[in-house]
Design a protein around this motif. Structure first.
Motif, PDB file in Angstrom:
ATOM      1  N   MET A 101      61.912 109.903  81.138  1.00  0.00           N
ATOM      2  CA  MET A 101      61.413 108.764  81.909  1.00  0.00           C
ATOM      3  C   MET A 101      61.068 109.223  83.321  1.00  0.00           C
ATOM      4  N   SER A 102      59.879 108.855  83.820  1.00  0.00           N
ATOM      5  CA  SER A 102      59.470 109.227  85.163  1.00  0.00           C
ATOM      6  C   SER A 102      60.265 108.450  86.194  1.00  0.00           C
ATOM      7  N   ASP A 103      60.191 108.911  87.462  1.00  0.00           N
ATOM      8  CA  ASP A 103      60.885 108.206  88.536  1.00  0.00           C
ATOM      9  C   ASP A 103      60.379 106.772  88.656  1.00  0.00           C
ATOM     10  N   GLU A 104      59.073 106.589  88.478  1.00  0.00           N
ATOM     11  CA  GLU A 104      58.498 105.245  88.571  1.00  0.00           C
ATOM     12  C   GLU A 104      59.022 104.352  87.445  1.00  0.00           C
ATOM     13  N   GLU A 105      59.058 104.890  86.237  1.00  0.00           N
ATOM     14  CA  GLU A 105      59.567 104.104  85.098  1.00  0.00           C
ATOM     15  C   GLU A 105      61.042 103.794  85.287  1.00  0.00           C
ATOM     16  N   ASN A 106      61.800 104.753  85.811  1.00  0.00           N
ATOM     17  CA  ASN A 106      63.218 104.532  86.060  1.00  0.00           C
ATOM     18  C   ASN A 106      63.415 103.417  87.081  1.00  0.00           C
ATOM     19  N   GLY A 107      62.561 103.424  88.114  1.00  0.00           N
ATOM     20  CA  GLY A 107      62.654 102.380  89.133  1.00  0.00           C
ATOM     21  C   GLY A 107      62.350 101.006  88.578  1.00  0.00           C
ATOM     22  N   VAL A 108      61.337 100.914  87.728  1.00  0.00           N
ATOM     23  CA  VAL A 108      60.989  99.633  87.105  1.00  0.00           C
ATOM     24  C   VAL A 108      62.130  99.136  86.218  1.00  0.00           C
ATOM     25  N   ALA A 109      62.713 100.053  85.436  1.00  0.00           N
ATOM     26  CA  ALA A 109      63.824  99.681  84.560  1.00  0.00           C
ATOM     27  C   ALA A 109      65.023  99.217  85.373  1.00  0.00           C
ATOM     28  N   ALA A 110      65.299  99.908  86.478  1.00  0.00           N
ATOM     29  CA  ALA A 110      66.423  99.526  87.330  1.00  0.00           C
ATOM     30  C   ALA A 110      66.209  98.142  87.926  1.00  0.00           C
ATOM     31  N   GLU A 111      64.979  97.847  88.369  1.00  0.00           N
ATOM     32  CA  GLU A 111      64.672  96.524  88.928  1.00  0.00           C
ATOM     33  C   GLU A 111      64.873  95.430  87.883  1.00  0.00           C
ATOM     34  N   SER A 112      64.500  95.732  86.633  1.00  0.00           N
ATOM     35  CA  SER A 112      64.695  94.755  85.558  1.00  0.00           C
ATOM     36  C   SER A 112      66.174  94.463  85.342  1.00  0.00           C
ATOM     37  N   VAL A 113      66.989  95.510  85.369  1.00  0.00           N
ATOM     38  CA  VAL A 113      68.434  95.328  85.211  1.00  0.00           C
ATOM     39  C   VAL A 113      68.996  94.533  86.381  1.00  0.00           C
ATOM     40  N   VAL A 114      68.543  94.859  87.598  1.00  0.00           N
ATOM     41  CA  VAL A 114      68.996  94.126  88.785  1.00  0.00           C
ATOM     42  C   VAL A 114      68.670  92.641  88.652  1.00  0.00           C
ATOM     43  N   ASP A 115      67.454  92.332  88.208  1.00  0.00           N
ATOM     44  CA  ASP A 115      67.062  90.928  88.045  1.00  0.00           C
ATOM     45  C   ASP A 115      68.009  90.206  87.093  1.00  0.00           C
ATOM     46  N   GLN A 116      68.346  90.856  85.993  1.00  0.00           N
ATOM     47  CA  GLN A 116      69.220  90.217  85.001  1.00  0.00           C
ATOM     48  C   GLN A 116      70.650  90.073  85.508  1.00  0.00           C
ATOM     49  N   LEU A 117      71.154  91.086  86.196  1.00  0.00           N
ATOM     50  CA  LEU A 117      72.511  90.998  86.736  1.00  0.00           C
ATOM     51  C   LEU A 117      72.570  89.965  87.863  1.00  0.00           C
ATOM     52  N   ARG A 118      71.529  89.922  88.688  1.00  0.00           N
ATOM     53  CA  ARG A 118      71.489  88.926  89.760  1.00  0.00           C
ATOM     54  C   ARG A 118      71.495  87.513  89.184  1.00  0.00           C
ATOM     55  N   ASP A 119      70.725  87.316  88.120  1.00  0.00           N
ATOM     56  CA  ASP A 119      70.693  86.000  87.478  1.00  0.00           C
ATOM     57  C   ASP A 119      72.059  85.633  86.908  1.00  0.00           C
ATOM     58  N   ARG A 120      72.770  86.609  86.376  1.00  0.00           N
ATOM     59  CA  ARG A 120      74.113  86.329  85.847  1.00  0.00           C
ATOM     60  C   ARG A 120      75.064  85.922  86.972  1.00  0.00           C
TER      61      ARG A 120
END
Length: 221
Positions: free
Chosen positions: A1-20
């Motif tokens: 996974m590229s750095d950009e893809e890793n960053g996008v995936a991390a942001e998605s996880v953050v969004d879900q954890l923030r919503d929780r």
């Protein structure tokens, strides 16, 4: 996974954890275990750790020696800071609500009605979530995506303070009726009355939450 893809995936996880956190599903002190969460979200442990680092940056998580990352417990200073932001944004939104469309004003009723239904069903955790959604909708009247994003994090932080209430119905029951009053004032263009009601609302809410956080701090000492 590229750095950009890793960053996008991390942001998605953050969004879900923030919503929780914002929904009360993750309470203050809850562990954020990288192995379990990485498996749940289908990401690498490095991606998960980056997501947790972002949560720490947002003031929603902390790293503790020998314990790893946990959901943050707010301090009294945190509460005062959140309410300074709330006053700046929500009162400004009320002042400028004359420029909002009637559709946007009518949309304020959606979370308020949902909170009323939840309260009637004794679903107080959900009522709290809908109340916060209502105040996010007020800020959306400003029409700024940047402010919406900032306030989304502030709301998640605020939910951490709600979680300290020893008796959820007693705490949440204060706000359902007052949200309805504020909603109706805004929808009918009574901005001066809405600003006064919101000022009292925020003052009372801040005092109550400061007391909750102080009591929780004594309990966790």
């Amino acid at each position: 996974m590229s750095d950009e893809e890793n960053g996008v995936a991390a942001e998605s996880v953050v969004d879900q954890l923030r919503d929780r956190i914002a929904s009360g599903a993750l309470a203050p002190g809850a562990p954020l275990r990288d192995v379990a969460l990485a498996e749940e979200f289908g990401v690498s442990r490095n991606t998960l750790r980056e997501a947790v680092r972002l949560l720490v940056h947002e003031g929603l998580a902390v790293h503790q020696l020998y314990k790893g990352a946990t959901v943050k417990r707010l301090s009294v200073a945190d509460v005062h800071d959140i309410y300074a932001a709330r006053r700046a944004l929500e009162l400004r939104a009320v002042e400028h609500s004359f420029s909002a469309s009637q559709e946007a004003l009518d949309a304020l009723d959606i979370p308020v009605s949902a909170a009323e239904r939840s309260a009637a069903a004794d679903q107080w955790d959900a009522a709290g979530t809908h109340s916060l959604d209502f105040h996010r909708a007020i800020v959306r009247l400003l029409g700024s995506e940047r402010l919406d994003s900032f306030f989304r994090t502030a709301v998640a932080q605020l939910r951490l303070a709600f979680a300290e209430a020893p008796h959820e119905p007693e705490f949440q029951s204060h706000w359902v009726e007052r949200d309805r009053e504020l909603c109706d004032l805004l929808r009918t263009g009574r901005r001066t009355q809405a600003a006064a009601a919101l000022t009292h609302y925020l003052d009372d809410s801040e005092r109550m939450i400061v007391d909750l956080v102080r009591a929780a701090q004594q309990h966790h000492v």
